[in-house]
Design a protein around this motif. Sequence first.
Motif, PDB file in Angstrom:
ATOM      1  N   UNK A   5       5.409   1.049   5.642  1.00 37.94           N
ATOM      2  CA  UNK A   5       4.184   0.363   6.069  1.00 37.94           C
ATOM      3  C   UNK A   5       2.989   0.832   5.267  1.00 37.94           C
ATOM      4  N   UNK A   6       2.908   2.143   5.043  1.00 40.61           N
ATOM      5  CA  UNK A   6       1.788   2.680   4.267  1.00 40.61           C
ATOM      6  C   UNK A   6       1.841   2.196   2.823  1.00 40.61           C
ATOM      7  N   UNK A   7       3.037   2.187   2.234  1.00 41.87           N
ATOM      8  CA  UNK A   7       3.161   1.719   0.856  1.00 41.87           C
ATOM      9  C   UNK A   7       2.729   0.257   0.742  1.00 41.87           C
ATOM     10  N   UNK A   8       3.153  -0.564   1.697  1.00 44.23           N
ATOM     11  CA  UNK A   8       2.776  -1.972   1.676  1.00 44.23           C
ATOM     12  C   UNK A   8       1.281  -2.145   1.913  1.00 44.23           C
ATOM     13  N   UNK A   9       0.725  -1.328   2.813  1.00 48.43           N
ATOM     14  CA  UNK A   9      -0.710  -1.424   3.097  1.00 48.43           C
ATOM     15  C   UNK A   9      -1.533  -1.073   1.872  1.00 48.43           C
ATOM     16  N   UNK A  10      -1.206   0.040   1.195  1.00 46.38           N
ATOM     17  CA  UNK A  10      -1.943   0.430  -0.004  1.00 46.38           C
ATOM     18  C   UNK A  10      -1.782  -0.620  -1.108  1.00 46.38           C
ATOM     19  N   UNK A  11      -0.588  -1.192  -1.224  1.00 44.89           N
ATOM     20  CA  UNK A  11      -0.373  -2.230  -2.226  1.00 44.89           C
ATOM     21  C   UNK A  11      -1.202  -3.466  -1.955  1.00 44.89           C
ATOM     22  N   UNK A  12      -1.256  -3.884  -0.683  1.00 48.22           N
ATOM     23  CA  UNK A  12      -2.042  -5.065  -0.325  1.00 48.22           C
ATOM     24  C   UNK A  12      -3.525  -4.840  -0.560  1.00 48.22           C
ATOM     25  N   UNK A  13      -4.033  -3.664  -0.183  1.00 51.39           N
ATOM     26  CA  UNK A  13      -5.453  -3.372  -0.374  1.00 51.39           C
ATOM     27  C   UNK A  13      -5.803  -3.305  -1.861  1.00 51.39           C
ATOM     28  N   UNK A  14      -4.924  -2.723  -2.653  1.00 46.30           N
ATOM     29  CA  UNK A  14      -5.174  -2.641  -4.099  1.00 46.30           C
ATOM     30  C   UNK A  14      -5.245  -4.026  -4.716  1.00 46.30           C
TER      31      UNK A  14
END
Length: 258
Positions: A5-14
């Motif tokens: 979830x964190x990896x996907x969240x950081x990817x989406x925000x980037x």
Amino acid sequence: MRDSSLSALFGALSNEMRMSSIANNLANVNTTAFKKDSMAFHDVFTRFAHDNVVTTKTFLRDKDLFPSPDIMAKPRLSEQNIDFTQGPMQKTGNQLDLALSGEGLFKIQAPEGMLYTRAGNFLVDAAGTLVNQQGYPVMVSGGALNVPPGAQVTVDDGGNVSINGVASGTFDLVQFDNQGGLERVGSNMYRAPEGAAEQPPDDLVVSQGFLEKGNVEVVTEMVSMIETQRTFAMYAKMLQSTDQLDRNMITKLSRITG
């Protein structure tokens, strides 16, 4: 599931930040001397303590698989810089339109301090002062330049100004070691970071009667926009899938414990 979830969240925000940068580039495609923003991403690997322990392992393959399953990666925005690549020239024939070829900037005296720009679409205000489109004086030989009504203004390749055939000063042209580190002010003006030293430009040519267009390539930016949209959608799908897995796990555990 927290790590995915964190990896996907950081990817989406980037990618959200990347999309904002692309949209700003496209919005300024017709802005004089606009310089596009460039962004770069990298993976941040989070290692566990046992990653540093040297052990002897036997594999069915001749090489280890990469990346290792005990290494987590999260995308990050590594840098965002202004791309000062030269833009194409557009002939206007206006004696107050000036284009720069090479590394260098005009100096502009703004109320909040000295600013810099490559946009040479200058004009003369009601007081007879040479100003930029925002009404700020353009620096010529350390001060403002007064242009009488109807005067013939001539500017040579070195930025030397003559009014009605009389030498009237030289445009204050400067460059910085790291132009990409300048802070953007508005669409095409910049502020130097604290401690940055002005330097005389090398091989800078001033062309009168021309304007430098923005260095935004519409097709390239549109392709990047499509890529960013699809990448963002992928990360959003990853978040949804992880959330569904978490819900299924909670539901099954509640049945077992109940």
